[in-house]
Design an enzyme around this catalytic site. Structure first.
Site, PDB file in Angstrom:
ATOM      1  N   SER A  77      -9.760   1.535   2.870  1.00 42.59           N
ATOM      2  CA  SER A  77      -9.213   2.378   1.951  1.00 42.59           C
ATOM      3  C   SER A  77      -7.841   1.615   1.341  1.00 42.59           C
ATOM      4  CB  SER A  77      -8.213   3.399   2.813  1.00 42.59           C
ATOM      5  OG  SER A  77      -7.339   2.861   3.616  1.00 42.59           O
ATOM      6  N   SER A 120     -10.178  -0.628   7.027  1.00 45.00           N
ATOM      7  CA  SER A 120      -9.545  -0.441   5.731  1.00 45.00           C
ATOM      8  C   SER A 120      -8.833  -1.539   5.210  1.00 45.00           C
ATOM      9  CB  SER A 120      -8.388   0.483   5.662  1.00 45.00           C
ATOM     10  OG  SER A 120      -8.950   1.712   5.639  1.00 45.00           O
ATOM     11  N   LYS A 165       0.922  -1.220   0.157  1.00 51.08           N
ATOM     12  CA  LYS A 165       0.016   0.133  -0.101  1.00 51.08           C
ATOM     13  C   LYS A 165       0.887   1.249  -0.090  1.00 51.08           C
ATOM     14  CE  LYS A 165      -4.172   1.766   2.516  1.00 51.08           C
ATOM     15  NZ  LYS A 165      -4.865   1.581   3.944  1.00 51.08           N
TER      16      LYS A 165
HETATM   17  N1  GLN Z   1     -13.048   3.486   6.323  1.00 50.53           N
HETATM   18  C1  GLN Z   1     -12.557   3.998   7.638  1.00 50.53           C
HETATM   19  C2  GLN Z   1     -12.468   5.400   7.539  1.00 50.53           C
HETATM   20  O1  GLN Z   1     -12.686   6.127   6.440  1.00 50.53           O
HETATM   21  C3  GLN Z   1     -11.333   3.477   7.749  1.00 50.53           C
HETATM   22  C4  GLN Z   1     -10.118   3.978   7.110  1.00 50.53           C
HETATM   23  C5  GLN Z   1      -9.030   2.938   7.501  1.00 50.53           C
HETATM   24  O2  GLN Z   1      -9.211   1.940   8.167  1.00 50.53           O
HETATM   25  N2  GLN Z   1      -7.798   3.603   7.352  1.00 50.53           N
HETATM   26  O3  GLN Z   1     -11.918   6.209   8.322  1.00 50.53           O
END
Ligand code: GLN
Length: 491
Positions: free
Chosen positions: A148, A172, A73
């Site tokens: 994400s 994410s 990532k």
């Molecule tokens: N979707 C969640 C957010 O927008 C989690 C993001 C993540 O785990 N980096 O904060």
């Protein structure tokens, strides 16, 4: 899959260079459509693969993951490689060092194919917040891959990497894994060093593997975990080989199903989830309904704590130390509208105005507000107290006065992958996508998503993930439970 490829490498049925080239071919063929990668590290990958092939040719033994291609990532630093966190503000940032997980992977001889797309600074649930492109779901390209870590997950699902690393602050790794039909693991907070991962919310972030099987995820976890002097929150832990704990036996284990999570399930998801419970029963586990009474407060608590930490962590991106600066490119930008040289503050403000996307700005503003004098007690402090209650719910479920459950189980997300654009105009709808995943981050427990079925929609089988959460630092038990389900359901 890792074991099979390892066998092929040591039996000389294929070389690491050939394997790596095969993966680059797939990327070449389908990444224009999927959009999983932001940067390919071909030179690095070929060097790493050649090195492994030379070792094999000399008859030296190699590690399980040695010579096997993976993706990282793009919020995890790889020395000498562009690392953007999918933000314009880091567009030209070349990481000057390896994250601890990358150092470890290099020592084990993993082959790094490239850096994958994400929501900007990992803020989002669909990878639509990337400043560069949208990653599409390989199962149905009209749908999001989730987020994400959408790029890392899509790469594995589309056969563009054997496995990958993601980060998980509120879901994410797990939510996109559920959307794309692969396995995603968020380790216990402190299990894996965060050093070199660009911080989103430091008390919630963890790095973890995404793979095609639970065993592969276990193999990777064994190689990235451990205490690290560069991350004071990394925990002392013995060097376990998690793959050695996958016995395939869960008889007598107690799986708790939180009523707050499942009472609103309906339709096909409910059926698939209930079928998976039945499967766990036939494998010898006992299913119990439990209560995590503070679950309803998890989302607001997360959005106070996470945004507060975001506002603090992202303060360092001011155009001076990292990445882009507002007056880098345009000559006229060096002067302000009065024709005078810009003041330092103007450079900071302009850089952040141009460099950050809307969602990142929204979170910085929310977090700054929550931490500001006069509001701190009402929001941040209160959220910390509720977080303690949420953690206590888990303690009570795992260790009540007598007995307790071994694992907690629910769907990973309340839905299948949604259509691109479907939720981008409504942040609250988007945030609700994480309703089942954020408590594991707030409580710090390990959690894994693995495929449990699919719902046929528009001629496509859209995957559904089941999520197991384990006791703090009991990844081995949790992985074994998911593995046992997996090997008994795979056709
Ligand atoms: N979707 C969640 C957010 O927008 C989690 C993001 C993540 O785990 N980096 O904060």
């Amino acid at each position: 899959m890792i074991r099979e490829l390892h066998e092929k490498l040591i039996n000389k049925e294929i070389t690491s260079v050939q394997l790596t080239e095969q993966y680059f071919d797939v990327i070449e063929k389908n990444d224009a459509e999927i959009g999983a990668y932001l940067t390919l590290t071909k030179k690095l990958a070929m060097q790493q693969a050649q090195f492994v092939d030379e070792k094999i040719a000399k008859g030296e033994s190699i590690d399980l993951i040695e010579g096997i291609p993976c993706a990282i990532k793009d919020n995890i630093c790889v020395d000498g490689v562009r690392t953007t966190a999918a933000s314009k503000i880091l567009d030209n940032y070349i990481a000057p060092y390896d994250a601890t997980v990358i150092r470890k992977l290099k020592e084990y001889g993993a082959v790094i194919l490239g850096k994958t797309n994400l929501d900007e600074f990992a803020m989002g649930s669909s990878t639509e917040n990337s400043a560069y492109k949208i990653t599409k779901n390989p199962v149905d390209t009209s749908r999001v891959a989730g987020g994400s870590s959408g790029g890392s997950v899509a790469a594995v699902a589309a056969g563009q990497a054997v496995w990958s690393l993601g980060t998980d602050t509120g879901g994410s790794i797990r939510q996109p894994a559920s959307f794309c039909g692969v396995v995603g693991l968020k380790p216990t907070y402190g299990r894996v060093s965060r050093s070199g991962a660009i911080a989103m919310a430091s008390s919630l972030d963890q790095i973890g593997p995404i793979a095609k099987s639970v065993e592969d995820a276990a193999i990777i976890l064994s190689r990235i975990s451990g205490q690290d002097l560069l991350d004071a929150t990394s925990a002392k832990s013995s060097d376990k080989k998690y793959e050695d704990y996958l016995t395939g036996d869960i008889s007598g284990k107690v799986i708790g199903v939180p009523k707050e999570y499942v009472e609103s399930l309906e339709g096909e998801i409910k059926n698939i989830f209930e079928k998976s419970l039945e499967k766990f029963r036939t494998l010898g586990a006992k299913i119990e309904t439990i209560s995590l009474p503070h679950s309803q407060y998890a989302l607001p608590t997360y959005y106070i704590i996470m945004t507060s930490e975001v506002s603090s962590n992202l303060a360092k991106f001011d155009g001076i130390k990292f990445g882009m600066r507002s007056d880098d490119n345009v000559d006229s930008d060096i002067n302000n509208e009065n024709g005078l040289p810009k003041k330092l503050l103007e450079t900071y403000l302009d850089t952040r105005k141009i460099g950050f996307g809307d969602e990142v700005k929204r979170r910085i503003m929310l977090g700054t507000y929550a931490l500001s004098a006069g509001y701190y007690d009402a929001y941040y402090l209160k959220a910390q107290k509720v977080r303690a209650l949420i953690r206590r719910d888990f303690e009570n479920a795992f260790n009540p006065p007598a007995g307790g459950v071994d694992y907690i189980y629910c769907p990973t997300a309340p839905e299948v992958a949604f259509k691109i654009g479907e939720k981008s105009a409504d942040p609250l709808k988007m945030y609700l996508s994480d309703i089942f995943t954020i408590t594991a981050n707030l409580a710090g427990v390990p959690a894994i998503s693995f495929p449990i079925g699919a719902i046929s929609t528009d001629g496509k089988d859209l995957p559904i993930g089941g999520q197991l959460m384990g006791k703090w630092f009991d990844e081995e038990g949790m992985l074994n439970c998911a593995h046992t389900y997996e090997i008994n359901t795979k056709k």
